[in-house]
Design a protein around this motif. Structure first.
Motif, PDB file in Angstrom:
ATOM      1  N   UNK B 142      15.378  47.779   3.711  1.00 21.43           N
ATOM      2  CA  UNK B 142      15.198  46.925   4.897  1.00 21.43           C
ATOM      3  C   UNK B 142      13.729  46.694   5.210  1.00 21.43           C
ATOM      4  N   UNK B 143      13.479  45.651   6.016  1.00 18.72           N
ATOM      5  CA  UNK B 143      12.117  45.344   6.459  1.00 18.72           C
ATOM      6  C   UNK B 143      11.547  46.516   7.267  1.00 18.72           C
ATOM      7  N   UNK B 144      12.399  47.108   8.106  1.00 19.49           N
ATOM      8  CA  UNK B 144      11.965  48.216   8.948  1.00 19.49           C
ATOM      9  C   UNK B 144      11.416  49.364   8.130  1.00 19.49           C
ATOM     10  N   UNK B 145      12.097  49.669   7.019  1.00 18.52           N
ATOM     11  CA  UNK B 145      11.689  50.772   6.155  1.00 18.52           C
ATOM     12  C   UNK B 145      10.325  50.475   5.508  1.00 18.52           C
ATOM     13  N   UNK B 146      10.154  49.226   5.068  1.00 16.29           N
ATOM     14  CA  UNK B 146       8.870  48.833   4.486  1.00 16.29           C
ATOM     15  C   UNK B 146       7.750  48.956   5.521  1.00 16.29           C
ATOM     16  N   UNK B 147       8.043  48.506   6.759  1.00 14.29           N
ATOM     17  CA  UNK B 147       7.045  48.586   7.826  1.00 14.29           C
ATOM     18  C   UNK B 147       6.665  50.038   8.073  1.00 14.29           C
ATOM     19  N   UNK B 148       7.701  50.913   8.059  1.00 14.83           N
ATOM     20  CA  UNK B 148       7.459  52.333   8.284  1.00 14.83           C
ATOM     21  C   UNK B 148       6.569  52.894   7.175  1.00 14.83           C
ATOM     22  N   UNK B 149       6.834  52.454   5.942  1.00 12.05           N
ATOM     23  CA  UNK B 149       6.026  52.907   4.804  1.00 12.05           C
ATOM     24  C   UNK B 149       4.559  52.523   5.011  1.00 12.05           C
ATOM     25  N   UNK B 150       4.351  51.291   5.516  1.00 12.81           N
ATOM     26  CA  UNK B 150       2.991  50.813   5.748  1.00 12.81           C
ATOM     27  C   UNK B 150       2.303  51.625   6.855  1.00 12.81           C
ATOM     28  N   UNK B 151       3.081  51.946   7.904  1.00  8.62           N
ATOM     29  CA  UNK B 151       2.522  52.747   9.000  1.00  8.62           C
ATOM     30  C   UNK B 151       2.108  54.119   8.492  1.00  8.62           C
ATOM     31  N   UNK B 152       2.978  54.732   7.683  1.00  6.69           N
ATOM     32  CA  UNK B 152       2.647  56.053   7.127  1.00  6.69           C
ATOM     33  C   UNK B 152       1.375  55.961   6.282  1.00  6.69           C
ATOM     34  N   UNK B 153       1.292  54.884   5.520  1.00  6.49           N
ATOM     35  CA  UNK B 153       0.122  54.664   4.682  1.00  6.49           C
ATOM     36  C   UNK B 153      -1.148  54.615   5.533  1.00  6.49           C
ATOM     37  N   UNK B 154      -1.144  53.793   6.599  1.00  6.03           N
ATOM     38  CA  UNK B 154      -2.334  53.661   7.450  1.00  6.03           C
ATOM     39  C   UNK B 154      -2.652  54.977   8.149  1.00  6.03           C
ATOM     40  N   UNK B 155      -1.600  55.650   8.628  1.00  6.36           N
ATOM     41  CA  UNK B 155      -1.821  56.911   9.344  1.00  6.36           C
ATOM     42  C   UNK B 155      -2.478  57.947   8.434  1.00  6.36           C
ATOM     43  N   UNK B 156      -1.966  58.056   7.214  1.00  2.02           N
ATOM     44  CA  UNK B 156      -2.523  59.078   6.320  1.00  2.02           C
ATOM     45  C   UNK B 156      -3.955  58.709   5.899  1.00  2.02           C
TER      46      UNK B 156
END
Lengths: 298, 286
Positions: B142-156
């Motif tokens: 889902x789009x939501x999961x991809x967005x979450x992946x991007x957020x995790x990426x930026x956070x880390x």
């Protein structure tokens, strides 16, 4: 300036009026770079007072930085950038310091034209020759239209063509009304580009004046050549006081000798002599002629 | 020391600097070398695509892929930033920044903008390749999961960038710096990025949890892998809340420590330091 108990700079007393081109001259290790870095605010001093453009460089605000240009001995930074990239990016930091009278930053094309790099504007920085690279460094130092420009060893590591390039460039900057302070260990270079020489040796300023003044004031001895009119033989005498010597000889042997030449020591002789004595630890010894000279130049 | 405010003109200059840096970096062969790493990882993924860890609890392909994303963050944000500072200190870049009004601030701001892009560039081809290679259900749907992946990426990335700056400021010799980098490779190898940490003895698991690398990997796995695979983690479940708290704590401590060390580094920056580095490189070649 001292590192622990090791005092490397002592009694440096410099007063530079606006628009002057001053060369800080001295052998390697004399403290030229340290002096300039203290003036640039790049290094903390251990004592004394410094006032550059009305501020103490160590605590000067960013606005002060905008009035001071520093030409660094760079070597491989921003290698993949184009020449114009560096000038535009660095120039961007001066944008808020421009006034109606002094627009900042200096327009990139105009500046490149001024330092003779127009035809290399799109070149990668690591593909420039040594002399071109130094021209770019000078351009970066000038991009904020500084009132004061520091050049630390501008010709170190350059071939003769590159050196002449830089000398011409500095000579060409005279009409900018920018005060320039450069360091060098090369007397010929200092004589060529500077209005005033400061000789730094053994951690203090041992001579200060225009090249001509220094030559006259610091010659400790002159060469006197005399020809014996009877034998035709020429003799050379090195005399600290040629006037007294000649008076004495001519009075003692009237009509017997002809004065061929009285030659003051060259500036190079004077410089090497000062450096040699400063380095051998004798101190620079009595240079009684310096003090009145300082008064004259202030 | 009072916090100086940053004028808008400095922000503009920093953005211009970041843009120039990126354009020049990725339009030269050495910059494109970054794309070699994802190729290697895709080959690895192809080899392990049918294997699994811990009796089928987790597929090796998905696990290693999450580990690769985590390692990409570490490589760009810690090793990349530290290595750049090391180079910039010696080649005169930082000194140049110091000679310009607000130059050092602008230089670090531009680094904040450049580093996430540096981290992202090798990730994009890897994600595309993995989507084609890995079995169904490994990549987010889902789009939501991809967005979450991007957020995790930026956070880390944000959590690790200050630590890259700290390492770059602390290790002042090339040799010390090289050892620090080797240490990070070793940590990356044993921190559960590429195989479950629960396969190691209990004492090693405690050590691993003291490094941010384990938590970075865990954050990526929590987003990418199915719920049931959480059983291979230390503690037996994803515990996303704990993972986020640990990463935020690393970010906060890093943001407190880094400015102090960076200020010290900037203060010590001088022409003689650059000259000494040049002398060394001319003589010894590194």
């Amino acid at each position: 300036m001292a590192y622990g108990d090791n005092v490397v700079l002592d009694s440096i007393d410099i007063d530079v009026p606006r628009g002057q081109v001053v060369a800080l001259l001295g052998p390697n290790g004399a403290g030229k770079t340290t002096t300039v870095e203290i003036l640039e605010g790049f290094r903390r001093r251990s004592g004394g007072t410094v006032d550059v453009l009305g501020a103490d460089p160590e605590h000067a605000p960013e606005a002060w930085r905008a009035r001071v240009g520093v030409v660094l001995q760079s070597w491989r930074d921003h290698a993949t950038w184009r020449v114009t990239d560096l000038l535009r990016v660095v120039g961007g930091y001066y944008a808020s310091y421009g006034t109606a009278a002094v627009p900042r930053p200096w327009d990139t094309d105009e500046l490149l034209d001024r330092v003779g790099l127009s035809e290399h504007a799109g070149k990668r920085i690591d593909r420039l020759s040594g002399g071109q690279r130094r021209r770019l460094d000078v351009a970066v130092g000038l991009v904020g239209r500084p009132e004061l420009l520091f050049l630390d060893e501008p010709t170190t590591g350059l071939d003769p063509a590159g050196r002449r390039d830089v000398h011409e460039l500095v000579a060409d900057l005279v009409d900018l009304d920018t005060t320039i302070m450069l360091t060098t260990h090369d007397l010929a270079e200092a004589e060529k580009v500077a209005d005033r020489l400061l000789i730094l040796a053994g951690g203090s300023i041992v001579a200060d004046g225009s090249p001509d003044q220094l030559r006259l004031q610091l010659s400790r001895s002159s060469e006197v050549r005399l020809r014996d009119l009877a034998t035709g033989e020429v003799t050379v005498h090195t005399e600290p006081d040629p006037t007294a010597y000649l008076t004495e000889v001519l009075a003692r042997r009237p009509g017997e000798v002809q004065v061929v030449e009285v030659r003051a020591a060259s500036l190079e002789d004077v410089y090497l002599d000062i450096v040699r004595r400063a380095e051998s630890g004798d101190g620079v010894g009595p240079l009684p002629t310096i003090d009145p000279l300082r008064e004259v130049t202030r | 020391m009072s916090r100086p405010s940053i004028p808008a003109s400095v922000l503009r200059a920093a953005v211009r600097q970041a843009r120039t840096t990126l354009v020049r970096k990725y339009s030269t062969p050495s910059g494109l070398g970054n794309l070699f790493v994802p190729l290697v990882i895709l080959v690895v993924l192809f080899w392990v695509r049918d294997a699994d860890f811990s009796d089928g609890l987790v597929t090796a392909g998905g696990y290693v892929f999450a580990g690769f994303l985590g390692f990409g963050v570490v490589a760009a944000a810690i090793m990349g930033v530290a290595g750049e500072l090391q180079t910039e200190r010696e080649d005169g870049t930082l000194l140049r920044a110091k000679a310009v009004p607000h130059g050092m601030t602008g230089h670090l701001l531009s680094k904040l903008l450049v580093t996430p892009v540096d981290a992202l560039i090798p990730v994009v081809p890897a994600v595309v390749g993995a989507a084609l290679l890995l079995p169904e259900g490994t990549m987010p749907t889902g789009v939501g999961r991809w967005a979450l992946l991007f957020v995790v990426f930026l956070l880390t990335v944000a959590a690790m960038m200050p630590w890259g700056a700290v390492l770059g400021a602390v290790f002042r010799s090339m040799m010390g710096f090289a050892w620090a980098m080797i240490g990070i490779y070793v940590l990356a190898a044993v921190s559960g990025l590429f195989f479950p940490a629960t396969l190691m003895p209990a004492w090693a698991q405690w050590l691993v949890q003291a490094t941010p690398l384990y938590w970075i990997g865990r954050a990526f796995r929590a987003v990418l892998l199915p719920e049931a695979s959480g059983a291979v983690e230390i503690g037996g479940s994803w515990n996303v809340g704990l993972t986020l708290v640990v990463l935020l704590a690393w970010a906060v401590v890093g943001l407190l420590v880094a400015p102090v060390l960076l200020r010290r580094m900037a203060r010590r920056q001088s022409g003689s330091l650059v000259a000494a580095a040049r002398e060394r490189v001319m003589q010894r070649g590194y």
